[in-house]
Scaffold this motif. Structure first.
Motif, PDB file in Angstrom:
ATOM      1  N   THR A   1      -0.112  10.942 -28.788  1.00  0.00           N
ATOM      2  CA  THR A   1      -0.508  11.482 -30.039  1.00  0.00           C
ATOM      3  C   THR A   1      -1.932  11.908 -29.778  1.00  0.00           C
ATOM      4  O   THR A   1      -2.895  11.725 -29.013  1.00  0.00           O
ATOM      5  N   HIS A   2      -2.142  13.322 -30.222  1.00  0.00           N
ATOM      6  CA  HIS A   2      -3.258  14.273 -29.945  1.00  0.00           C
ATOM      7  C   HIS A   2      -4.369  13.784 -30.677  1.00  0.00           C
ATOM      8  O   HIS A   2      -5.590  13.395 -30.095  1.00  0.00           O
ATOM      9  N   ARG A   3      -4.577  13.463 -32.083  1.00  0.00           N
ATOM     10  CA  ARG A   3      -5.654  13.036 -32.725  1.00  0.00           C
ATOM     11  C   ARG A   3      -6.587  13.758 -33.110  1.00  0.00           C
ATOM     12  O   ARG A   3      -7.335  13.664 -33.972  1.00  0.00           O
ATOM     13  N   ASP A   4      -6.623  14.982 -32.504  1.00  0.00           N
ATOM     14  CA  ASP A   4      -7.801  16.071 -32.749  1.00  0.00           C
ATOM     15  C   ASP A   4      -7.452  17.455 -32.887  1.00  0.00           C
ATOM     16  O   ASP A   4      -8.000  18.312 -32.029  1.00  0.00           O
ATOM     17  N   LEU A   5      -6.394  17.691 -33.388  1.00  0.00           N
ATOM     18  CA  LEU A   5      -5.437  19.320 -33.445  1.00  0.00           C
ATOM     19  C   LEU A   5      -6.349  19.878 -34.429  1.00  0.00           C
ATOM     20  O   LEU A   5      -6.658  19.582 -35.282  1.00  0.00           O
ATOM     21  N   LYS A   6      -6.886  21.069 -34.021  1.00  0.00           N
ATOM     22  CA  LYS A   6      -7.617  21.905 -34.756  1.00  0.00           C
ATOM     23  C   LYS A   6      -7.745  23.231 -34.099  1.00  0.00           C
ATOM     24  O   LYS A   6      -7.267  23.380 -33.017  1.00  0.00           O
ATOM     25  N   PRO A   7      -7.971  24.572 -34.751  1.00  0.00           N
ATOM     26  CA  PRO A   7      -7.656  25.941 -34.032  1.00  0.00           C
ATOM     27  C   PRO A   7      -8.501  25.886 -32.681  1.00  0.00           C
ATOM     28  O   PRO A   7      -8.154  26.810 -32.121  1.00  0.00           O
ATOM     29  N   GLU A   8      -9.615  25.037 -32.709  1.00  0.00           N
ATOM     30  CA  GLU A   8     -10.343  25.255 -31.487  1.00  0.00           C
ATOM     31  C   GLU A   8      -9.539  24.544 -30.211  1.00  0.00           C
ATOM     32  O   GLU A   8      -9.989  24.883 -29.021  1.00  0.00           O
ATOM     33  N   ASN A   9      -8.832  23.725 -30.724  1.00  0.00           N
ATOM     34  CA  ASN A   9      -7.954  23.099 -29.519  1.00  0.00           C
ATOM     35  C   ASN A   9      -6.683  23.687 -29.311  1.00  0.00           C
ATOM     36  O   ASN A   9      -5.968  23.344 -28.690  1.00  0.00           O
ATOM     37  N   ILE A  10      -6.381  24.943 -30.038  1.00  0.00           N
ATOM     38  CA  ILE A  10      -5.123  25.607 -29.600  1.00  0.00           C
ATOM     39  C   ILE A  10      -5.727  26.753 -28.985  1.00  0.00           C
ATOM     40  O   ILE A  10      -6.296  27.735 -29.408  1.00  0.00           O
ATOM     41  N   LEU A  11      -5.300  27.212 -27.629  1.00  0.00           N
ATOM     42  CA  LEU A  11      -5.773  28.292 -26.852  1.00  0.00           C
ATOM     43  C   LEU A  11      -4.450  29.176 -26.948  1.00  0.00           C
ATOM     44  O   LEU A  11      -3.111  28.729 -26.791  1.00  0.00           O
ATOM     45  N   LEU A  12      -4.882  30.326 -26.380  1.00  0.00           N
ATOM     46  CA  LEU A  12      -4.036  31.486 -26.438  1.00  0.00           C
ATOM     47  C   LEU A  12      -4.024  32.044 -24.731  1.00  0.00           C
ATOM     48  O   LEU A  12      -4.999  32.212 -24.114  1.00  0.00           O
ATOM     49  N   ALA A  13      -2.737  32.271 -24.266  1.00  0.00           N
ATOM     50  CA  ALA A  13      -2.729  32.410 -22.982  1.00  0.00           C
ATOM     51  C   ALA A  13      -3.186  33.830 -22.686  1.00  0.00           C
ATOM     52  O   ALA A  13      -3.771  34.045 -21.493  1.00  0.00           O
TER      53      ALA A  13
ATOM     54  N   LYS B   1      -1.129  27.322 -26.047  1.00  0.00           N
ATOM     55  CA  LYS B   1      -1.300  26.163 -25.388  1.00  0.00           C
ATOM     56  C   LYS B   1      -2.163  25.182 -25.980  1.00  0.00           C
ATOM     57  O   LYS B   1      -3.362  25.416 -26.467  1.00  0.00           O
ATOM     58  N   VAL B   2      -1.761  23.898 -26.286  1.00  0.00           N
ATOM     59  CA  VAL B   2      -2.464  22.764 -26.955  1.00  0.00           C
ATOM     60  C   VAL B   2      -3.362  22.126 -25.804  1.00  0.00           C
ATOM     61  O   VAL B   2      -2.938  21.926 -24.590  1.00  0.00           O
ATOM     62  N   THR B   3      -4.571  21.902 -26.047  1.00  0.00           N
ATOM     63  CA  THR B   3      -5.506  21.336 -25.197  1.00  0.00           C
ATOM     64  C   THR B   3      -6.301  20.104 -25.709  1.00  0.00           C
ATOM     65  O   THR B   3      -6.251  19.904 -27.157  1.00  0.00           O
ATOM     66  N   ASP B   4      -6.848  19.324 -25.179  1.00  0.00           N
ATOM     67  CA  ASP B   4      -7.752  18.003 -25.417  1.00  0.00           C
ATOM     68  C   ASP B   4      -6.919  16.893 -25.959  1.00  0.00           C
ATOM     69  O   ASP B   4      -7.410  15.907 -26.735  1.00  0.00           O
ATOM     70  N   PHE B   5      -5.370  16.969 -25.434  1.00  0.00           N
ATOM     71  CA  PHE B   5      -4.600  15.707 -25.843  1.00  0.00           C
ATOM     72  C   PHE B   5      -5.101  14.640 -24.793  1.00  0.00           C
ATOM     73  O   PHE B   5      -5.571  15.111 -23.787  1.00  0.00           O
ATOM     74  N   GLY B   6      -4.927  13.470 -25.276  1.00  0.00           N
ATOM     75  CA  GLY B   6      -5.171  12.274 -24.525  1.00  0.00           C
ATOM     76  C   GLY B   6      -6.396  12.044 -24.422  1.00  0.00           C
ATOM     77  O   GLY B   6      -6.912  10.959 -23.653  1.00  0.00           O
TER      78      GLY B   6
ATOM     79  N   ASP C   1      -1.016  14.026 -36.427  1.00  0.00           N
ATOM     80  CA  ASP C   1      -0.845  15.096 -35.820  1.00  0.00           C
ATOM     81  C   ASP C   1      -0.287  16.235 -36.688  1.00  0.00           C
ATOM     82  O   ASP C   1      -0.577  17.481 -36.690  1.00  0.00           O
ATOM     83  N   ILE C   2       0.992  15.760 -37.502  1.00  0.00           N
ATOM     84  CA  ILE C   2       1.694  16.654 -38.455  1.00  0.00           C
ATOM     85  C   ILE C   2       0.667  17.192 -39.518  1.00  0.00           C
ATOM     86  O   ILE C   2       0.567  18.383 -40.002  1.00  0.00           O
ATOM     87  N   TRP C   3       0.016  16.341 -40.079  1.00  0.00           N
ATOM     88  CA  TRP C   3      -1.144  16.815 -41.128  1.00  0.00           C
ATOM     89  C   TRP C   3      -2.119  17.965 -40.525  1.00  0.00           C
ATOM     90  O   TRP C   3      -2.005  18.947 -41.018  1.00  0.00           O
ATOM     91  N   SER C   4      -2.542  17.586 -39.602  1.00  0.00           N
ATOM     92  CA  SER C   4      -3.455  18.609 -38.727  1.00  0.00           C
ATOM     93  C   SER C   4      -2.804  20.011 -38.629  1.00  0.00           C
ATOM     94  O   SER C   4      -3.496  20.897 -38.797  1.00  0.00           O
ATOM     95  N   LEU C   5      -1.562  19.962 -38.009  1.00  0.00           N
ATOM     96  CA  LEU C   5      -0.815  21.160 -37.771  1.00  0.00           C
ATOM     97  C   LEU C   5      -0.633  21.929 -39.288  1.00  0.00           C
ATOM     98  O   LEU C   5      -0.687  22.986 -39.355  1.00  0.00           O
ATOM     99  N   GLY C   6      -0.443  21.112 -40.310  1.00  0.00           N
ATOM    100  CA  GLY C   6      -0.305  21.581 -41.733  1.00  0.00           C
ATOM    101  C   GLY C   6      -1.392  22.510 -42.189  1.00  0.00           C
ATOM    102  O   GLY C   6      -1.397  23.542 -42.737  1.00  0.00           O
ATOM    103  N   VAL C   7      -2.573  21.810 -41.769  1.00  0.00           N
ATOM    104  CA  VAL C   7      -3.946  22.394 -42.056  1.00  0.00           C
ATOM    105  C   VAL C   7      -3.996  23.897 -41.322  1.00  0.00           C
ATOM    106  O   VAL C   7      -4.582  24.867 -41.706  1.00  0.00           O
ATOM    107  N   ILE C   8      -3.767  23.822 -40.029  1.00  0.00           N
ATOM    108  CA  ILE C   8      -3.751  24.958 -39.202  1.00  0.00           C
ATOM    109  C   ILE C   8      -2.937  26.013 -39.737  1.00  0.00           C
ATOM    110  O   ILE C   8      -3.329  27.137 -39.519  1.00  0.00           O
TER     111      ILE C   8
END
Length: 549
Positions: free
Chosen positions: A301-313, A322-327, A366-373
């Motif tokens: 479970t990621h627990r800290d999903l936010k636009p700053e933790n979603i990176l673009l190649a 690309k999702v980062t900062d998981f674990g 994580d699903i809640w956070s994705l909804g906010v994103i």
């Protein structure tokens, strides 16, 4: 064939080539005072060393230390390159004889550019790490300068880290640490993002690190829990998650060496564009939900999903996400991390906030956070904000109170997109969609979008497979199997309109997806009001500002 301008991670064996060249010349390397990373595939990496304090670059084979010729440049490019184009020299500092600057001087007829700006003939420019040098025009890139000096707080980094990686500029910072650009000392063509986590910023008791193992450097007594988590993270392989290259763990600090995404953060892209068009947001969100479904199936479970933790190649609109900062929670302490994140709760699910991160919850956070994103991508502003002065931010989140009432932002967004948001931002986690259900929503039943995503992911896997120590072909097949298969149990019709819009009235008010909400039909084609509970007469007067968390 002259060289193309390419990303520096495309080049291999640069260090071996340089070493062989030095051996051929019978030269003993002196003390290094600068590195030049080639931005042209036919140029070689240069290491500027003592006792030489000046290097000349140009077409003149007799006068120049680095000669620009036909093997690297077209005739049209060579026509604007001077015999002696620029020089780089070491300039000692008067205040400290052991300190120095690295200075570029333009001696050309057509100009030398640093980061796209002309220096000016016979003028000087003090180089900073990651400055890009071009000739005559910004299109003719030749080198990127990398300082041998430590950047920022890198001087305090552990020697095991700095012996293996050259630490360059600070890329960013957040609640969980700082991120630096680093280069592998053994091969400067390989660059990574290194996240440095100061454990003292977390409240949990820090366990002493342990001995060395594959991919993780530790000291003293073995901590099996952390070691196990590191090994789990290193084994995670999906084109839409950042690969964990290596981990160094110490009592006071954690270093995570990560794959670098060259397109920056989703947050910056959204701010720059004031929100994304729906097609682009759909492409990005589809990849995010694929990545999260993969992580959840691996019991992460990621627990800290936010636009700053979603990176673009890349910087292109059609790019891999690309999702980062998981674990991270497993490495610094779950409760400690969640208490830290509760200080900036904008993307946290109500069940985390209600217990200040100390309670029990599942992957639905994580699903809640994705909804906010998703809301932010489409609107350009957050669903919950301190700017709404009628209700505290924490209460807005606990009640899942948000609105689609800003007509400028939402009138062009499809009913299905808003319907999906309304099934993700639901206060009752039991009624919130899971990742697989979200993938089956009508809004994501867009075959053209899926083809684009599949192509991007396939290209990424091919690039990985062509490099040593990267993920195997079987891993790649696993990553794309979710795309290529249809969920036979889904009863969603693919004929549903994907771009239908719904007009919003100015009287539309905030909605609450509270714990009493009814959201039983998870796949129905509904408007944004379908998952609503009660509404309140408190219309949005202005869009809240989107701030970094």
């Amino acid at each position: 064939m002259y060289g193309e301008t390419l990303a520096i991670e495309d080049y291999d064996d640069l260090e071996d080539e340089l070493q062989a060249e030095n051996e051929d010349n019978g030269e003993e390397a002196g003390k290094t005072w600068a590195h030049l990373i080639p931005l042209n595939s036919q140029l070689k990496k240069m290491v500027l060393v003592d006792p030489n304090e000046k290097y000349i670059f140009g077409k003149d084979g007799d006068e120049c230390d680095c000669v620009f010729g036909t093997e690297a440049f077209s005739q049209s490019s060579l026509a604007v390159i001077s015999k002696k184009h620029f020089l780089i020299h070491k300039q000692p500092c008067s205040a400290d004889p052991d300190d120095f600057d690295v200075v570029l001087q333009d001696i050309s007829s057509n100009g030398t550019l640093v980061n796209g700006k002309k220096v000016g003939k016979n003028k000087f420019h003090v180089l900073q790490s990651n400055d890009e040098i071009s000739l005559a025009t910004n299109a003719i890139k030749v080198y990127m300068y990398v300082s041998v000096k430590s950047s920022g707080g890198a001087s305090s980094f552990h020697s095991e880290v700095t012996d293996k990686y050259l630490v360059s500029k600070l890329l960013g910072k957040g609640a969980c640490g700082e991120v630096f650009l680093v280069f592998l000392e053994a091969d400067f063509s390989k660059q990574y993002a290194m996240k440095v986590v100061d454990k003292k910023s977390f409240t949990s008791t820090v366990v002493a690190p342990s001995a060395t193992s594959s991919g993780v450097f530790r000291h003293n007594s073995l901590n099996n829990d952390v070691m196990t988590e590191v090994n789990i993270l290193k084994k995670l392989q999906h084109p839409c998650i950042i690969h964990v290259q290596e981990v160094f763990d110490y009592p006071e600090r954690l270093y995570l060496v990560l794959e670098r995404a060259m397109g920056g953060e989703l947050f910056d892209r959204v701010v720059k564009k004031d929100g994304l068009d729906e097609a682009t947001a759909k492409l990005y969100f589809y990849q995010m939900i694929l990545a999260i479904e993969y992580l959840h199936k691996q019991n992460v479970t990621h627990r800290d999903l936010k636009p700053e933790n979603i990176l673009l190649a890349t910087e292109d609109d059609l790019t891999l996400v690309k999702v980062t900062d998981f674990g991270l929670s497993k490495l610094v302490g779950e409760q400690s991390l969640m208490k830290t994140l509760c200080g900036t709760p904008n993307y946290l699910a109500p069940e985390i906030i209600k217990t200040s991160g100390m309670g029990h919850y599942n992957s639905k956070v994580d699903i809640w956070s994705l909804g906010v994103i998703l809301f932010i991508m489409l609107a350009g502003y957050p669903p919950f904000s301190d700017d709404y002065d009628d209700m505290p931010l924490v209460e807005q989140i606990k009640k899942a109170r948000f609105s689609f009432s800003d007509e400028d932002s939402w009138s062009h967004v499809s009913k299905q997109a808003k319907g999906l948001i309304s099934k993700l931002i639901v206060a009752n986690a039991a009624k919130r969609l899971n990742s697989t259900q979200a993938l089956n929503h009508p809004w994501l039943k867009d075959e053209e979008m899926k083809k684009i995503a599949e192509k991007l992911m396939q290209e990424d896997m091919e690039n990985r497979n062509s490099s040593p120590n990267q993920m195997s072909t079987t891993t790649g097949e696993m990553a794309t199997s979710r795309i290529n298969s249809e969920d036979t149990e889904s009863h969603i019709s693919n004929n549903d309109p994907l771009n239908e819009t719904v007009e919003l009235k100015k009287s539309d008010s905030f909605k609450e997806n509270s714990e009493t909400d009814s959201a039983n039909d998870e796949h129905s084609d509904t408007s944004e009001q379908s998952a609503s509970g009660k509404t309140e007469d408190c219309p949005v007067s202005k869009k809240p500002k989107l701030d970094a968390s």
